[in-house]
Scaffold this motif. Structure first.
Motif, PDB file in Angstrom:
ATOM      1  N   PRO A  20      80.950  49.204  48.199  1.00 57.43           N
ATOM      2  CA  PRO A  20      79.533  49.454  47.957  1.00 57.43           C
ATOM      3  C   PRO A  20      78.855  49.916  49.255  1.00 57.43           C
ATOM      4  CG  PRO A  20      79.859  47.155  48.413  1.00 57.43           C
ATOM      5  CD  PRO A  20      81.195  47.823  48.596  1.00 57.43           C
ATOM      6  N   THR A  21      77.828  50.699  49.133  1.00 54.27           N
ATOM      7  CA  THR A  21      77.028  51.020  50.312  1.00 54.27           C
ATOM      8  C   THR A  21      75.593  50.588  50.117  1.00 54.27           C
ATOM      9  OG1 THR A  21      76.715  53.232  49.430  1.00 54.27           O
ATOM     10  CG2 THR A  21      78.432  52.969  51.067  1.00 54.27           C
ATOM     11  N   SER A  22      75.331  50.012  48.970  1.00 62.81           N
ATOM     12  CA  SER A  22      73.998  49.471  48.725  1.00 62.81           C
ATOM     13  C   SER A  22      74.181  48.127  48.058  1.00 62.81           C
ATOM     14  CB  SER A  22      73.196  50.414  47.832  1.00 62.81           C
ATOM     15  OG  SER A  22      72.451  49.692  46.885  1.00 62.81           O
ATOM     16  N   VAL A  23      73.140  47.333  48.066  1.00 65.30           N
ATOM     17  CA  VAL A  23      73.269  45.975  47.557  1.00 65.30           C
ATOM     18  C   VAL A  23      72.971  45.912  46.063  1.00 65.30           C
ATOM     19  CG1 VAL A  23      70.921  45.129  47.845  1.00 65.30           C
ATOM     20  CG2 VAL A  23      72.856  43.622  48.309  1.00 65.30           C
TER      21      VAL A  23
ATOM     22  N   VAL B  66      79.163  38.617  49.694  1.00 66.34           N
ATOM     23  CA  VAL B  66      79.510  40.029  49.564  1.00 66.34           C
ATOM     24  C   VAL B  66      81.027  40.227  49.703  1.00 66.34           C
ATOM     25  CG1 VAL B  66      79.283  42.317  50.607  1.00 66.34           C
ATOM     26  CG2 VAL B  66      77.272  40.865  50.340  1.00 66.34           C
ATOM     27  N   ASN B  77      80.807  48.892  56.160  1.00 64.57           N
ATOM     28  CA  ASN B  77      80.159  48.843  54.853  1.00 64.57           C
ATOM     29  C   ASN B  77      79.422  47.539  54.632  1.00 64.57           C
ATOM     30  OD1 ASN B  77      80.595  51.388  53.757  1.00 64.57           O
ATOM     31  ND2 ASN B  77      82.686  50.880  53.139  1.00 64.57           N
ATOM     32  N   VAL B  81      75.573  47.284  53.532  1.00 68.43           N
ATOM     33  CA  VAL B  81      75.121  46.528  52.368  1.00 68.43           C
ATOM     34  C   VAL B  81      74.057  45.504  52.746  1.00 68.43           C
ATOM     35  CG1 VAL B  81      75.837  44.796  50.697  1.00 68.43           C
ATOM     36  CG2 VAL B  81      77.229  46.831  51.050  1.00 68.43           C
TER      37      VAL B  81
END
Lengths: 167, 167
Positions: A20-23, B66, B77, B81
DNA sequence: TCATCTAGTTAACAACTATAACTATATTCG
DNA sequence: CGAATATAGTTATAGTTGTTAACTAGATGA
């Protein structure tokens, strides 16, 4: 370093392809504390940008607004209201005083305490800053309707007023 | 020091009799940024108390969650995030690794990067911590109904996801 | 193969917060 | 009165956190 690898079942592995690069969509999205923190940082970023040219930090702004509402408030009470420690108030007020925005007035009845007042310049600036802050809040919450913004504010106030009352 | 008193119209004044000791009903109550900050601090206080015995800080908890969700995620990453700087990740992961909760695994394809995994111990602890965090959030928001809590969460997520997307 | 880029790291530093101790005044009460 | 205690403000200190710059090892691409 000295890493014990006995607890690992993997040794040479590819990082997951679907990183992922976003939450968004993550487990953390259900953590209220995390969401609060991220939202607060986002809103403060806007605030700080808006205040940058006036070199006003969040705590300074809050102080100005409280002093405006309660002219002559003592440092001790200001600390209580803002829930920050007395030592922080000192440098805060020092700064405002040096810039000619506020001033300490020794109380004649209790010579230990100082009433704090805004100067004319401080009053003028505070008026300006309040408008900037208002606009900054709106900019930071573009994705919310006016109704949602009010809901949010009400919920937040509920949290921190009930919490500070408890202890 | 050197205070210029020319901007002051008052010299020896009594502090206002009706001094506030709480922020309730104040102008600041309409400041979204301020309310966010206070609510965040209140919720984090509960969180930190709950995590105290495990010596887990907020950022460590977020990292564990995460990593659990994306085993093998790279440090870069993870930083993206969580929206924190790469140098912070280093000491964070160092700490988790020293405590045997997580481990770095050098990626064989790109030997610069490390995949991060939870150890068995880390997985077990993370499960425990998630329950503690859940309960802590609820305790910190006793004054909210379950519906309100969900509303709040949704509003907060809206704010910080739209904001981080923009830039 | 040389220049450029990226992941991770280190170190230095700036900012914020909390704690302890000091001063000067006030208050309490024998 | 005057000794003990308490409070307002201050100073100094140190812990903690977030930021920036620069370095190393490895990757990429002309």
């Amino acid at each position: 370093m000295a890493i014990t690898k006995k607890s690992a079942s993997i040794q040479q592995v590819e990082p997951d392809e679907k990183e992922p690069t976003s939450v968004v969509g993550l487990v953390l999205e259900n953590r209220l504390g995390y969401a609060l923190r991220r939202a607060q940082l986002a809103v403060f970023k806007h605030f700080n940008e808006a205040m940058q040219e006036h070199e006003i930090r969040p705590a300074q702004f809050s102080s100005l607004v409280v002093i405006e509402g309660y002219p002559g408030i003592t440092q001790t009470n200001l600390a209580k209201v803002l829930d920050i420690d007395p030592p922080r108030i000192v440098s805060l007020i020092n700064n405002l005083e040096e810039r000619g925005l506020a001033l300490r007035v020794r109380c004649k009845r209790d010579k230990r305490s100082h009433g704090i007042f805004l100067s004319k310049k401080g009053e003028a600036l505070t008026g300006q800053l309040k408008e900037l802050a208002e606009q900054s809040d709106i900019n930071a919450t573009q994705s919310l309707s006016e109704i949602e913004r009010r809901q949010l504010l009400a919920l937040l106030v509920k949290i921190y007023t009930s919490d500070t009352d408890e202890e």
